[in-house]
Design a protein around this motif. Structure first.
Motif, PDB file in Angstrom:
ATOM      1  N   ALA A 150       0.813  -1.223   0.000  1.00 55.73           N
ATOM      2  CA  ALA A 150       0.000   0.000   0.000  1.00 55.73           C
ATOM      3  C   ALA A 150       0.843   1.269   0.000  1.00 55.73           C
ATOM      4  O   ALA A 150       0.370   2.330  -0.439  1.00 55.73           O
ATOM      5  N   ALA A 153       0.920   3.736  -2.949  1.00 54.48           N
ATOM      6  CA  ALA A 153      -0.199   4.642  -3.240  1.00 54.48           C
ATOM      7  C   ALA A 153      -0.102   5.938  -2.450  1.00 54.48           C
ATOM      8  O   ALA A 153      -0.770   6.926  -2.794  1.00 54.48           O
ATOM      9  N   ASP A 192      -7.020  11.137  -7.284  1.00 55.89           N
ATOM     10  CA  ASP A 192      -6.011  10.307  -7.943  1.00 55.89           C
ATOM     11  C   ASP A 192      -6.692   9.444  -8.999  1.00 55.89           C
ATOM     12  O   ASP A 192      -7.514   8.585  -8.656  1.00 55.89           O
ATOM     13  N   TYR A 195      -6.715   5.693  -8.410  1.00 57.20           N
ATOM     14  CA  TYR A 195      -7.661   5.168  -7.428  1.00 57.20           C
ATOM     15  C   TYR A 195      -8.953   4.736  -8.113  1.00 57.20           C
ATOM     16  O   TYR A 195      -9.523   3.681  -7.773  1.00 57.20           O
ATOM     17  N   ALA A 198      -8.233   1.461  -9.817  1.00 57.71           N
ATOM     18  CA  ALA A 198      -8.089   0.386  -8.836  1.00 57.71           C
ATOM     19  C   ALA A 198      -9.443  -0.022  -8.261  1.00 57.71           C
ATOM     20  O   ALA A 198      -9.725  -1.210  -8.096  1.00 57.71           O
ATOM     21  N   THR A 199     -10.283   0.940  -7.949  1.00 59.41           N
ATOM     22  CA  THR A 199     -11.590   0.630  -7.389  1.00 59.41           C
ATOM     23  C   THR A 199     -12.420  -0.173  -8.382  1.00 59.41           C
ATOM     24  O   THR A 199     -13.102  -1.140  -8.014  1.00 59.41           O
ATOM     25  N   TRP A 229      -3.331   0.519  -4.317  1.00 60.65           N
ATOM     26  CA  TRP A 229      -4.668   0.960  -3.919  1.00 60.65           C
ATOM     27  C   TRP A 229      -5.569  -0.228  -3.593  1.00 60.65           C
ATOM     28  O   TRP A 229      -6.447  -0.139  -2.726  1.00 60.65           O
ATOM     29  N   TRP A 230      -5.400  -1.369  -4.289  1.00 61.07           N
ATOM     30  CA  TRP A 230      -6.179  -2.562  -3.926  1.00 61.07           C
ATOM     31  C   TRP A 230      -5.915  -2.940  -2.473  1.00 61.07           C
ATOM     32  O   TRP A 230      -6.841  -3.218  -1.715  1.00 61.07           O
ATOM     33  N   LEU A 232      -4.549  -1.010  -0.057  1.00 62.41           N
ATOM     34  CA  LEU A 232      -4.898   0.066   0.859  1.00 62.41           C
ATOM     35  C   LEU A 232      -6.397   0.099   1.112  1.00 62.41           C
ATOM     36  O   LEU A 232      -6.854   0.154   2.264  1.00 62.41           O
ATOM     37  N   ARG A 233      -7.180   0.071   0.033  1.00 60.48           N
ATOM     38  CA  ARG A 233      -8.637   0.121   0.188  1.00 60.48           C
ATOM     39  C   ARG A 233      -9.139  -1.078   0.998  1.00 60.48           C
ATOM     40  O   ARG A 233      -9.982  -0.936   1.891  1.00 60.48           O
TER      41      ARG A 233
END
Length: 262
Positions: A150, A153, A192, A195, A198-199, A229-230, A232-233
């Motif tokens: 993470a 990111a 970003d 992001y 990634a979402t 981001w995968w 981190l989220r």
């Protein structure tokens, strides 16, 4: 990262379907009409303003009567859901990537970013990692590895017009592989662009190359940041999901996303 929307679908006798529900807002479907109920009027205002500005198709606004916003249903279908099978051809995923790129190239909206500053986001991430380990929610090695991933990111970025919550269920594509609309714009703003990518591809990593084909590679596109981001989220939302009765341990969901980084 302030909140997470959880996609559900519950059919009751009068044909009203609850399609999104959490403590702050809900979306109901009645026939071909979606009714968004939101306790925060400013958030509904932001959604309407964003839809008026973006250069991509959005649902038709039928009427507004706070705290309700009525939207027409979009034609087409989504490309899947988190924890479920993905659908659509590579061309459909590429079409979604092209629509995301078109959004990111639009002029910035006239309001500030809604996300947290980097120092606050980093502190929140560290707190969640500590919680996951100290409460034996996840193995320490799994959390440590994903906290390392993470880190990529957590860097400055050049803001673009982003959707802010571009889950796979928020883009609709028809049989001709054309994007028919993008929904749920309440988190839109400068952010970003990686992001958003990634979402949209969270839990569907195999389709990232197709999305990038449509998005284009003539920009600063760091795939390691998307993967970051995968992680981190997923780390940030596990406690929220668990506390609200949802299962991040379900196949293909957030914990599996974290395991894939090992």
């Amino acid at each position: 990262m302030d909140e997470v929307e959880v996609e559900v679908e519950v059919k009751v006798e009068n044909e009203v379907k609850v399609v999104v529900a959490h403590s702050e807002r809900a979306t109901l479907r009645v026939g071909d009409v979606f009714l968004k109920v939101d306790a925060d009027q400013a958030r509904l205002d932001a959604e309407v303003e964003a839809m008026a500005l973006v250069p991509v198709p959005t649902p038709e606004i039928l009427w507004r009567k706070p705290p309700v916003l009525a939207l027409a249903a979009l034609p087409g279908t989504t490309l899947g859901r988190l924890g479920g099978p993905s659908t659509g051809s590579p061309a459909a995923w590429a079409a979604a990537g092209a629509a995301i790129r078109k959004l990111h190239e639009a002029p910035l909206p006239p309001w500030p970013a809604r996300g947290k500053p980097l120092d606050e986001l980093t502190a929140e991430l560290d707190a969640e990692c500590e919680h996951l380990v100290s409460n034996d929610v996840l193995p320490a090695a799994l959390v440590t590895r994903n906290r390392q991933v993470a880190e990529a990111a957590l860097r400055p970025w050049t803001p673009t017009f982003t959707h802010g919550d571009l889950q796979i269920a928020h883009i609709f594509v028809d049989d001709a592989n054309e994007v028919t609309g993008i929904i749920d714009w309440s988190e839109a703003g400068p952010g970003d662009p990686l992001y958003d990518l990634a979402t949209f591809t969270l839990g569907h990593e195999k389709h990232l190359p197709d999305v990038i084909t449509g998005y284009g590679t003539d920009v600063d596109l760091d795939l390691d940041v998307i993967r970051a981001w995968w992680s981190l989220r997923s780390l940030l939302v596990i406690r929220w999901l668990t506390d609200h009765g949802f299962d991040p341990f379900a196949p293909g969901c957030e914990v599996d996303v974290l395991k894939s980084r090992m």
